[in-house]
Design a protein around this motif. Structure first.
Motif, PDB file in Angstrom:
ATOM      1  N   ASN A 153       0.844  -1.198   0.000  1.00  0.00           N
ATOM      2  CA  ASN A 153       0.000   0.000   0.000  1.00  0.00           C
ATOM      3  C   ASN A 153       0.884   1.254   0.000  1.00  0.00           C
ATOM      4  O   ASN A 153       1.633   1.483   0.946  1.00  0.00           O
ATOM      5  N   TRP A 154       0.770   2.037  -1.062  1.00  0.00           N
ATOM      6  CA  TRP A 154       1.581   3.250  -1.203  1.00  0.00           C
ATOM      7  C   TRP A 154       0.722   4.493  -0.947  1.00  0.00           C
ATOM      8  O   TRP A 154       0.793   5.088   0.116  1.00  0.00           O
ATOM      9  N   THR A 155      -0.164   4.845  -1.904  1.00  0.00           N
ATOM     10  CA  THR A 155      -1.095   5.956  -1.652  1.00  0.00           C
ATOM     11  C   THR A 155      -2.549   5.500  -1.786  1.00  0.00           C
ATOM     12  O   THR A 155      -3.462   6.311  -1.681  1.00  0.00           O
ATOM     13  N   ASN A 156      -2.755   4.229  -2.051  1.00  0.00           N
ATOM     14  CA  ASN A 156      -4.106   3.714  -2.299  1.00  0.00           C
ATOM     15  C   ASN A 156      -4.938   3.681  -1.013  1.00  0.00           C
ATOM     16  O   ASN A 156      -4.395   3.579   0.089  1.00  0.00           O
ATOM     17  N   PRO A 157      -6.269   3.758  -1.154  1.00  0.00           N
ATOM     18  CA  PRO A 157      -7.129   3.598   0.024  1.00  0.00           C
ATOM     19  C   PRO A 157      -6.987   2.193   0.600  1.00  0.00           C
ATOM     20  O   PRO A 157      -6.744   1.240  -0.145  1.00  0.00           O
ATOM     21  N   VAL A 158      -7.125   2.063   1.921  1.00  0.00           N
ATOM     22  CA  VAL A 158      -6.944   0.762   2.581  1.00  0.00           C
ATOM     23  C   VAL A 158      -8.088   0.515   3.564  1.00  0.00           C
ATOM     24  O   VAL A 158      -8.708   1.457   4.048  1.00  0.00           O
ATOM     25  N   PRO A 159      -8.363  -0.771   3.872  1.00  0.00           N
ATOM     26  CA  PRO A 159      -9.378  -1.062   4.894  1.00  0.00           C
ATOM     27  C   PRO A 159      -8.866  -0.673   6.286  1.00  0.00           C
ATOM     28  O   PRO A 159      -7.705  -0.276   6.443  1.00  0.00           O
ATOM     29  N   GLU A 160      -9.729  -0.838   7.283  1.00  0.00           N
ATOM     30  CA  GLU A 160      -9.387  -0.420   8.647  1.00  0.00           C
ATOM     31  C   GLU A 160      -8.150  -1.131   9.196  1.00  0.00           C
ATOM     32  O   GLU A 160      -7.391  -0.563   9.976  1.00  0.00           O
ATOM     33  N   THR A 161      -7.975  -2.382   8.770  1.00  0.00           N
ATOM     34  CA  THR A 161      -6.820  -3.146   9.267  1.00  0.00           C
ATOM     35  C   THR A 161      -5.551  -2.852   8.461  1.00  0.00           C
ATOM     36  O   THR A 161      -4.506  -3.424   8.737  1.00  0.00           O
ATOM     37  N   GLY A 162      -5.668  -1.976   7.452  1.00  0.00           N
ATOM     38  CA  GLY A 162      -4.525  -1.665   6.594  1.00  0.00           C
ATOM     39  C   GLY A 162      -3.929  -0.298   6.873  1.00  0.00           C
ATOM     40  O   GLY A 162      -4.482   0.518   7.615  1.00  0.00           O
ATOM     41  N   ILE A 163      -2.770  -0.061   6.273  1.00  0.00           N
ATOM     42  CA  ILE A 163      -2.114   1.247   6.362  1.00  0.00           C
ATOM     43  C   ILE A 163      -1.398   1.477   5.044  1.00  0.00           C
ATOM     44  O   ILE A 163      -0.914   0.517   4.423  1.00  0.00           O
ATOM     45  N   ASN A 164      -1.381   2.708   4.544  1.00  0.00           N
ATOM     46  CA  ASN A 164      -0.536   2.950   3.373  1.00  0.00           C
ATOM     47  C   ASN A 164       0.683   3.760   3.792  1.00  0.00           C
ATOM     48  O   ASN A 164       0.665   4.491   4.788  1.00  0.00           O
ATOM     49  N   LEU A 165       1.757   3.583   3.020  1.00  0.00           N
ATOM     50  CA  LEU A 165       3.052   4.118   3.420  1.00  0.00           C
ATOM     51  C   LEU A 165       3.063   5.639   3.448  1.00  0.00           C
ATOM     52  O   LEU A 165       3.657   6.251   4.334  1.00  0.00           O
ATOM     53  N   GLU A 166       2.375   6.259   2.502  1.00  0.00           N
ATOM     54  CA  GLU A 166       2.375   7.723   2.466  1.00  0.00           C
ATOM     55  C   GLU A 166       1.683   8.324   3.684  1.00  0.00           C
ATOM     56  O   GLU A 166       2.150   9.335   4.224  1.00  0.00           O
ATOM     57  N   SER A 167       0.573   7.731   4.139  1.00  0.00           N
ATOM     58  CA  SER A 167      -0.095   8.285   5.330  1.00  0.00           C
ATOM     59  C   SER A 167       0.789   8.100   6.560  1.00  0.00           C
ATOM     60  O   SER A 167       0.840   8.971   7.437  1.00  0.00           O
ATOM     61  N   TRP A 168       1.514   7.001   6.627  1.00  0.00           N
ATOM     62  CA  TRP A 168       2.445   6.793   7.745  1.00  0.00           C
ATOM     63  C   TRP A 168       3.570   7.820   7.694  1.00  0.00           C
ATOM     64  O   TRP A 168       3.921   8.424   8.703  1.00  0.00           O
ATOM     65  N   GLN A 169       4.116   8.042   6.479  1.00  0.00           N
ATOM     66  CA  GLN A 169       5.213   9.001   6.337  1.00  0.00           C
ATOM     67  C   GLN A 169       4.760  10.414   6.698  1.00  0.00           C
ATOM     68  O   GLN A 169       5.534  11.191   7.266  1.00  0.00           O
ATOM     69  N   ALA A 170       3.494  10.738   6.397  1.00  0.00           N
ATOM     70  CA  ALA A 170       2.966  12.071   6.710  1.00  0.00           C
ATOM     71  C   ALA A 170       2.945  12.323   8.217  1.00  0.00           C
ATOM     72  O   ALA A 170       3.010  13.470   8.664  1.00  0.00           O
ATOM     73  N   SER A 171       2.870  11.236   9.004  1.00  0.00           N
ATOM     74  CA  SER A 171       2.825  11.395  10.461  1.00  0.00           C
ATOM     75  C   SER A 171       4.224  11.358  11.086  1.00  0.00           C
ATOM     76  O   SER A 171       4.371  11.492  12.298  1.00  0.00           O
ATOM     77  N   GLN A 172       5.240  11.158  10.262  1.00  0.00           N
ATOM     78  CA  GLN A 172       6.622  11.126  10.753  1.00  0.00           C
ATOM     79  C   GLN A 172       7.291  12.485  10.489  1.00  0.00           C
ATOM     80  O   GLN A 172       6.783  13.285   9.720  1.00  0.00           O
ATOM     81  N   ASP A 173       8.444  12.680  11.090  1.00  0.00           N
ATOM     82  CA  ASP A 173       9.161  13.930  10.792  1.00  0.00           C
ATOM     83  C   ASP A 173      10.208  13.729   9.693  1.00  0.00           C
ATOM     84  O   ASP A 173      11.084  14.554   9.495  1.00  0.00           O
ATOM     85  N   PHE A 174      10.101  12.604   8.991  1.00  0.00           N
ATOM     86  CA  PHE A 174      10.987  12.393   7.839  1.00  0.00           C
ATOM     87  C   PHE A 174      10.228  11.554   6.815  1.00  0.00           C
ATOM     88  O   PHE A 174       9.213  10.947   7.121  1.00  0.00           O
ATOM     89  N   ARG A 175      10.715  11.549   5.571  1.00  0.00           N
ATOM     90  CA  ARG A 175      10.031  10.818   4.508  1.00  0.00           C
ATOM     91  C   ARG A 175      11.057   9.936   3.795  1.00  0.00           C
ATOM     92  O   ARG A 175      11.627  10.327   2.776  1.00  0.00           O
ATOM     93  N   PRO A 176      11.294   8.744   4.339  1.00  0.00           N
ATOM     94  CA  PRO A 176      12.385   7.910   3.798  1.00  0.00           C
ATOM     95  C   PRO A 176      12.147   7.409   2.379  1.00  0.00           C
ATOM     96  O   PRO A 176      13.084   7.232   1.620  1.00  0.00           O
ATOM     97  N   ILE A 177      10.878   7.166   2.014  1.00  0.00           N
ATOM     98  CA  ILE A 177      10.583   6.663   0.662  1.00  0.00           C
ATOM     99  C   ILE A 177       9.936   7.806  -0.126  1.00  0.00           C
ATOM    100  O   ILE A 177       8.812   8.201   0.140  1.00  0.00           O
ATOM    101  N   SER A 178      10.677   8.329  -1.103  1.00  0.00           N
ATOM    102  CA  SER A 178      10.254   9.575  -1.751  1.00  0.00           C
ATOM    103  C   SER A 178       9.252   9.374  -2.879  1.00  0.00           C
ATOM    104  O   SER A 178       8.508  10.288  -3.218  1.00  0.00           O
TER     105      SER A 178
END
Length: 272
Positions: A153-178
């Motif tokens: 999951n990169w930027t795609n919508p995900v179910p409740e049990t899922g997470i996409n990498l971009e939303s996780w990166q948005a909550s971090q103070d760095f963006r390792p995968i550009s």
């Protein structure tokens, strides 16, 4: 949002320590499934290291015949592996474990705290980031060829049990995968390093590395209403569970092995 193969090739070149798989990249906007498209290419003479990447899958496959929903924004990639090393049909999970460990460790190296949920899910923040589907071709009970499909999951919508990498990166103070190409390179390098570990160093070393990243160690599970604790995984992919017995004087903790697909471990937040 197009996919830039030149960017991917540059990222692969920059990240490779060795060339274990001769990557040959094929990109498609839409396929029924990247695994099926790759099998078709193999039937036409494609070789080990052939890669199929797609923006969308119309009939993506998950484990045990489940549908894998594949909207735009995810990474859908399959890699062909030819096996010169003898692996029994019953040991096909070694390929899945190699892939899971390889991808998780690549992402962890750049700061994405990925763990593994038995047998084949990539977990971030207690939620499913991606999955792996290994399909094999057999000859006399041994695996001769495998196609390893990965969905992340990169930027795609995900179910409740899922997470996409971009939303996780948005909550971090760095963006390792550009970008998606960089994520693809991490996945391909992960598969390559996983196979290299399995075939060069052997299953016991691979298994210990896989267990290091397994979020299920110590989990409480119930088997036929008897409580048990997850203590490991066998090289055939089975979960090792110590059952708790009532007779404390005997101090017996029988260990049982549970096949993939027969028990669901659910998702939980865990520090890996």
């Amino acid at each position: 949002m197009g996919f830039n193969l030149q960017n991917l090739e540059a990222a692969l070149k920059a990240g490779r320590k060795y060339t274990y798989l001769p990557f040959s990249l094929h990109f498609f906007e839409s396929v029924s499934s990247t695994n099926q498209t790759l099998w078709n290419l193999l039937n036409q003479g494609a070789i080990s290291g052939t890669v199929v990447i797609a923006t969308v899958q119309s009939a993506g496959r998950g484990q045990w015949g489940r549908q894998w929903i594949s909207p735009v924004g995810g990474l859908y990639v399959s890699v062909a592996i030819s096996l010169d090393h003898k692996i029994e049909a019953t040991d096909s999970y070694q390929l899945t474990f190699a892939t899971a460990w390889g991808i998780a460790s690549q992402l962890r190296q750049c700061g994405v705290d990925v763990g593994i949920k038995w047998p084949n899910d990539l977990i971030l923040n207690g939620r499913k980031l991606g999955g792996i589907l290994t399909e094999t071709k057999l000859n006399k009970g041994q695996i001769t060829q495998a196609v390893i499909g990965v969905g992340i999951n990169w930027t795609n919508p995900v179910p409740e049990t899922g997470i996409n990498l971009e939303s996780w990166q948005a909550s971090q103070d760095f963006r390792p995968i550009s970008c998606l190409e960089m994520l693809t390179s991490k996945v391909l390098l992960g598969i390559e390093s996983g196979m290299e570990c399995l075939f060069q160093e052997g299953i016991s070393i691979l298994l210990s590395r896989y267990l290091d990243l397994l979020i299920n160690m110590g989990d409480r599970v119930y088997v036929n209403n008897i409580s048990g604790t997850v203590v490991g995984v066998t090289s055939q992919g089975n979960l090792r569970v110590d059952l708790e017995t009532d007779d404390t004087k005997e101090l017996i903790t029988p260990e049982i092995y549970i096949e993939p697909g027969t028990i669901s471990l659910g998702y939980h937040k865990s520090s890996v």
